[in-house]
Motif scaffolding. Structure first.
Motif, PDB file in Angstrom:
ATOM      1  N   SER A 105       0.835  -1.207   0.000  1.00 53.99           N
ATOM      2  CA  SER A 105       0.000   0.000   0.000  1.00 53.99           C
ATOM      3  C   SER A 105       0.866   1.251   0.000  1.00 53.99           C
ATOM      4  O   SER A 105       0.587   2.231  -0.709  1.00 53.99           O
ATOM      5  CB  SER A 105      -0.912   0.004   1.230  1.00 53.99           C
ATOM      6  N   PHE A 106       1.940   1.230   0.795  1.00 48.68           N
ATOM      7  CA  PHE A 106       2.869   2.359   0.859  1.00 48.68           C
ATOM      8  C   PHE A 106       3.469   2.618  -0.528  1.00 48.68           C
ATOM      9  O   PHE A 106       3.517   3.763  -0.997  1.00 48.68           O
ATOM     10  CB  PHE A 106       3.965   2.032   1.875  1.00 48.68           C
ATOM     11  N   ALA A 107       3.941   1.538  -1.180  1.00 44.39           N
ATOM     12  CA  ALA A 107       4.531   1.674  -2.515  1.00 44.39           C
ATOM     13  C   ALA A 107       3.506   2.184  -3.523  1.00 44.39           C
ATOM     14  O   ALA A 107       3.810   3.051  -4.359  1.00 44.39           O
ATOM     15  CB  ALA A 107       5.093   0.330  -2.967  1.00 44.39           C
ATOM     16  N   ALA A 108       2.282   1.669  -3.448  1.00 46.46           N
ATOM     17  CA  ALA A 108       1.232   2.133  -4.366  1.00 46.46           C
ATOM     18  C   ALA A 108       0.973   3.624  -4.176  1.00 46.46           C
ATOM     19  O   ALA A 108       0.705   4.353  -5.142  1.00 46.46           O
ATOM     20  CB  ALA A 108      -0.046   1.333  -4.151  1.00 46.46           C
ATOM     21  N   GLY A 109       1.056   4.096  -2.936  1.00 43.83           N
ATOM     22  CA  GLY A 109       0.889   5.528  -2.684  1.00 43.83           C
ATOM     23  C   GLY A 109       2.003   6.355  -3.287  1.00 43.83           C
ATOM     24  O   GLY A 109       1.763   7.440  -3.840  1.00 43.83           O
ATOM     25  N   LEU A 110       3.247   5.873  -3.189  1.00 46.32           N
ATOM     26  CA  LEU A 110       4.356   6.589  -3.823  1.00 46.32           C
ATOM     27  C   LEU A 110       4.167   6.654  -5.334  1.00 46.32           C
ATOM     28  O   LEU A 110       4.565   7.622  -5.977  1.00 46.32           O
ATOM     29  CB  LEU A 110       5.680   5.897  -3.502  1.00 46.32           C
ATOM     30  N   ILE A 111       3.549   5.630  -5.894  1.00 44.53           N
ATOM     31  CA  ILE A 111       3.351   5.593  -7.336  1.00 44.53           C
ATOM     32  C   ILE A 111       2.195   6.483  -7.767  1.00 44.53           C
ATOM     33  O   ILE A 111       2.324   7.256  -8.725  1.00 44.53           O
ATOM     34  CB  ILE A 111       3.089   4.138  -7.798  1.00 44.53           C
ATOM     35  N   ALA A 112       1.063   6.408  -7.042  1.00 41.51           N
ATOM     36  CA  ALA A 112      -0.159   6.988  -7.615  1.00 41.51           C
ATOM     37  C   ALA A 112      -1.077   7.703  -6.639  1.00 41.51           C
ATOM     38  O   ALA A 112      -2.217   8.022  -7.009  1.00 41.51           O
ATOM     39  CB  ALA A 112      -0.944   5.884  -8.330  1.00 41.51           C
ATOM     40  N   ALA A 113      -0.658   8.001  -5.414  1.00 43.35           N
ATOM     41  CA  ALA A 113      -1.553   8.700  -4.488  1.00 43.35           C
ATOM     42  C   ALA A 113      -1.921  10.080  -5.030  1.00 43.35           C
ATOM     43  O   ALA A 113      -1.067  10.827  -5.511  1.00 43.35           O
ATOM     44  CB  ALA A 113      -0.894   8.839  -3.115  1.00 43.35           C
ATOM     45  N   VAL A 256       1.152   6.488   2.129  1.00 44.40           N
ATOM     46  CA  VAL A 256      -0.084   6.054   2.781  1.00 44.40           C
ATOM     47  C   VAL A 256       0.117   4.738   3.526  1.00 44.40           C
ATOM     48  O   VAL A 256       1.057   3.986   3.267  1.00 44.40           O
ATOM     49  CB  VAL A 256      -1.212   5.898   1.745  1.00 44.40           C
ATOM     50  N   GLY A 257      -0.807   4.474   4.433  1.00 41.54           N
ATOM     51  CA  GLY A 257      -0.827   3.202   5.139  1.00 41.54           C
ATOM     52  C   GLY A 257      -1.756   2.222   4.457  1.00 41.54           C
ATOM     53  O   GLY A 257      -2.283   2.487   3.368  1.00 41.54           O
ATOM     54  N   PRO A 258      -2.011   1.058   5.067  1.00 39.28           N
ATOM     55  CA  PRO A 258      -2.849   0.031   4.453  1.00 39.28           C
ATOM     56  C   PRO A 258      -4.333   0.383   4.418  1.00 39.28           C
ATOM     57  O   PRO A 258      -5.109  -0.278   3.720  1.00 39.28           O
ATOM     58  CB  PRO A 258      -2.600  -1.203   5.329  1.00 39.28           C
ATOM     59  N   SER A 259      -4.698   1.417   5.111  1.00 40.80           N
ATOM     60  CA  SER A 259      -6.087   1.902   5.084  1.00 40.80           C
ATOM     61  C   SER A 259      -6.112   3.302   5.673  1.00 40.80           C
ATOM     62  O   SER A 259      -5.175   3.739   6.346  1.00 40.80           O
ATOM     63  CB  SER A 259      -7.012   0.971   5.886  1.00 40.80           C
ATOM     64  N   GLY A 260      -7.184   4.012   5.396  1.00 41.79           N
ATOM     65  CA  GLY A 260      -7.370   5.335   5.977  1.00 41.79           C
ATOM     66  C   GLY A 260      -6.511   6.403   5.326  1.00 41.79           C
ATOM     67  O   GLY A 260      -5.708   6.135   4.438  1.00 41.79           O
ATOM     68  N   PRO A 261      -6.663   7.648   5.782  1.00 41.31           N
ATOM     69  CA  PRO A 261      -5.962   8.787   5.188  1.00 41.31           C
ATOM     70  C   PRO A 261      -4.601   9.086   5.796  1.00 41.31           C
ATOM     71  O   PRO A 261      -3.886   9.959   5.319  1.00 41.31           O
ATOM     72  CB  PRO A 261      -6.918   9.950   5.465  1.00 41.31           C
ATOM     73  N   GLY A 262      -4.227   8.356   6.873  1.00 47.13           N
ATOM     74  CA  GLY A 262      -2.976   8.653   7.566  1.00 47.13           C
ATOM     75  C   GLY A 262      -1.748   8.178   6.804  1.00 47.13           C
ATOM     76  O   GLY A 262      -1.841   7.519   5.761  1.00 47.13           O
ATOM     77  N   HIS A 263      -0.567   8.508   7.357  1.00 45.96           N
ATOM     78  CA  HIS A 263       0.689   8.248   6.660  1.00 45.96           C
ATOM     79  C   HIS A 263       1.701   7.502   7.517  1.00 45.96           C
ATOM     80  O   HIS A 263       1.656   7.567   8.742  1.00 45.96           O
ATOM     81  CB  HIS A 263       1.304   9.565   6.172  1.00 45.96           C
ATOM     82  N   TYR A 264       2.614   6.823   6.813  1.00 42.66           N
ATOM     83  CA  TYR A 264       3.755   6.128   7.407  1.00 42.66           C
ATOM     84  C   TYR A 264       5.036   6.736   6.842  1.00 42.66           C
ATOM     85  O   TYR A 264       5.010   7.476   5.863  1.00 42.66           O
ATOM     86  CB  TYR A 264       3.722   4.641   7.060  1.00 42.66           C
ATOM     87  N   ILE A 265       6.162   6.378   7.475  1.00 46.13           N
ATOM     88  CA  ILE A 265       7.466   6.786   6.967  1.00 46.13           C
ATOM     89  C   ILE A 265       8.324   5.541   6.821  1.00 46.13           C
ATOM     90  O   ILE A 265       8.229   4.603   7.628  1.00 46.13           O
ATOM     91  CB  ILE A 265       8.133   7.825   7.909  1.00 46.13           C
ATOM     92  N   GLY A 266       9.138   5.486   5.778  1.00 45.08           N
ATOM     93  CA  GLY A 266       9.950   4.300   5.546  1.00 45.08           C
ATOM     94  C   GLY A 266      11.195   4.609   4.744  1.00 45.08           C
ATOM     95  O   GLY A 266      11.372   5.710   4.223  1.00 45.08           O
TER      96      GLY A 266
END
Length: 390
Positions: A105-113, A256-266
C-alpha cells in the motif's frame, strides 16, 4: 529477512526545514514477525509538502502528464482497498486487496496517491491505476516463484509498468523467464537493486553479507533502482552492492498506510523503485507510442548525472532522444582540370624551333658576312689562284 527500516521518528528530523512537519509517523515494515499484529491505519497525517515531491519536481511534471491511461502492477504484499488517496483506482488479483504488512500500500501511494487539500503527500503519477498482485505471503516473506508468478499476473492484467517490491538473492531462472515474459508483452519491470535491509543470522545475531546480485533486478530488461535520502546519501547500514541503473528518493519517504488517510514513513531501495515506477507511468502517459525499452532508456538518459544517475521525471518527459546517428559531412569532390590540349605545346615547340633556327642563322651571318666583304664576295679558291698567276 529483517523488517528493519526506521523506528518511528519525527518527520521534522528527516526533511528539509522548508518541508518540516511536527508530527510523528509510524514506521513502515517490510516483513511482520509471526507475533506481530497487522499494520493498522495511521492516526497521523503529513500536511507539509514532502522532500521527495520537491526532489522529483512533481508539480512541474504534472503540467505535462499525470499517469492517466497507464496501469502499474504492484507485486508486493497487497494494496488496501480503503485508502482515500487511491480511491476507485485499485484493482486486485485474488486476495491482494488486503495488506497486513502495509508495504504494498505504501509503494502504491508513492506511485499513484492523489494530492489532497491540506495533505503534503502525493504519488509520482496521481492519475495512474494500480493493479495489486501479491508477491509475498501475508506476512511479507517473498519467494522467487511468488514474485515470478506475480510479474506474469500483472502483465496478464494489463499493466504497462510492473513494480516489484522485493529483491531476492536466488531465483535467477524463474525470475529471468518472468521478466522476459513481461518484455515480450511490452511491460517495463522496475525493481529495487537490493533488499531494504539484510537478513540477520538467528544463530549468531550477525547481519549477513550482501549478495553480489539480486533478482529480478539483475535480469535483462529490468530497470533496477537504488535509494538515497534528503541529504543525498544512503543510510550507513544500507545493503551495499552494484548493478543499479537509477537512483531515486527512497530514504525517509512518506506515503499512505494500508487503510485510511494517515501516513507512514519508511526507507529502502524498494521505495525508491516505487518512485521510478511512478515516473515510468508519467512517461508512458505522455508518450504512449514508446516501447518499454524506450521508456527505460528515456528515464536513464534524461536523469541527473551521478553514479548511478538520479531520476528526473520532468527531464524524461521533455527530452527528445533519437536513434538516428548524425550524418558525417562528405567532402566536396575534387575538381580535376581537363587534359590540356596539345596544340599550344606544339605551337610553342614550333615557335621555339623557329626561334632557335633564327638565332643560328643570325650567328652564322655574323661570321660569314664580314669575311665575305673582306674577300669582295669572291670564293676563297679564286682568290688564291689569282695571287699565283700574278
Amino acid at each position: 529477512m529483517a523488517a528493519a527500516l526506521l523506528a518511528a521518528v519525527p518527520l521534522a528530523a528527516q526533511t528539509p526545514p522548508a518541508a518540516a512537519d511536527s508530527v510523528e509517523l509510524p514506521a513502515l515494515s517490510a516483513v511482520l514477525e509471526p507475533d506481530k499484529p497487522c499494520a493498522r491505519a495511521s492516526d497521523e497525517t503529513a500536511r507539509e509538502e514532502t522532500w521527495t515531491r520537491q526532489a522529483l519536481g512533481l508539480d512541474r511534471s504534472w503540467s505535462l502528464a499525470d499517469g492517466h491511461g497507464v496501469t502499474v502492477g504492484v507485486v508486493d504484499t497487497g494494496v488496501g482497498k480503503d485508502i482515500p488517496a487511491l480511491q476507485d483506482r485499485v484493482t486486485a488479483v485474488g486476495s491482494a486487496d488486503t495488506d497486513c504488512v502495509g508495504h504494498g500500500s505504501f509503494a502504491a501511494g508513492l506511485i499513484a496517491a492523489a494530492p489532497g487539500k491540506g495533505v503534503g503527500v502525493a504519488g509520482a503519477a496521481p492519475a495512474a491505476r494500480i493493479l495489486a498482485v501479491r508477491g509475498t505471503d501475508k506476512r511479507g516473506r517473498p519467494t522467487a516463484q511468488r514474485l515470478a508468478d506475480g510479474i506474469r499476473a500483472a502483465v496478464d492484467g494489463g499493466a504497462q509498468v510492473v513494480y516489484v517490491g522485493r529483491a531476492v538473492p536466488t531465483g535467477k531462472e524463474e525470475l529471468t523467464a518472468a521478466v522476459e515474459y513481461a518484455t515480450k508483452r511490452d511491460a517495463l519491470v522496475v525493481a529495487p537493486f537490493a533488499p531494504d535491509a539484510l537478513p540477520v543470522d538467528r544463530a549468531t545475531g550477525e547481519t549477513e553479507e550482501a549478495a553480489p546480485w539480486y533478482w529480478p533486478a539483475a535480469a535483462p530488461g529490468v530497470l533496477s533502482v537504488m535509494d538515497y535520502g534528503p541529504d543525498g546519501t544512503r543510510p550507513k547500514n544500507a545493503p551495499q552492492t552494484g548493478g543499479a541503473d537509477l537512483a531515486a528518493p527512497g530514504d525517509a519517504v512518506v506515503s499512505v498506510g494500508p487503510s485510511g488517510p494517515g501516513h507512514y514513513i519508511g526507507s529502502g531501495a524498494s521505495l525508491a523503485a516505487a518512485n521510478v515506477a511512478g515516473a515510468a507511468a508519467l512517461v508512458r502517459s505522455r508518450h504512449p507510442g514508446m516501447t518499454a525499452a524506450q521508456v527505460s532508456r528515456q528515464l536513464v538518459t534524461a536523469s541527473y548525472p551521478a553514479l548511478p544517475p538520479r531520476v528526473d521525471p520532468y527531464g524524461a518527459l521533455t527530452t527528445v532522444l533519437t536513434d538516428k546517428q548524425a550524418s558525417v559531412p562528405s567532402p566536396p569532390p575534387a575538381k580535376i582540370p581537363p587534359e590540356a590540349s596539345p596544340q599550344p605545346l606544339n605551337r610553342a615547340l614550333l615557335i621555339a624551333g623557329a626561334g632557335g633556327m633564327l638565332v643560328v642563322l643570325v650567328a652564322g651571318a655574323a661570321v660569314v658576312i664580314p669575311r665575305g666583304r673582306a674577300r669582295g664576295w669572291r670564293p676563297a679558291g679564286r682568290e688564291e689562284e689569282r695571287g699565283t698567276a700574278v
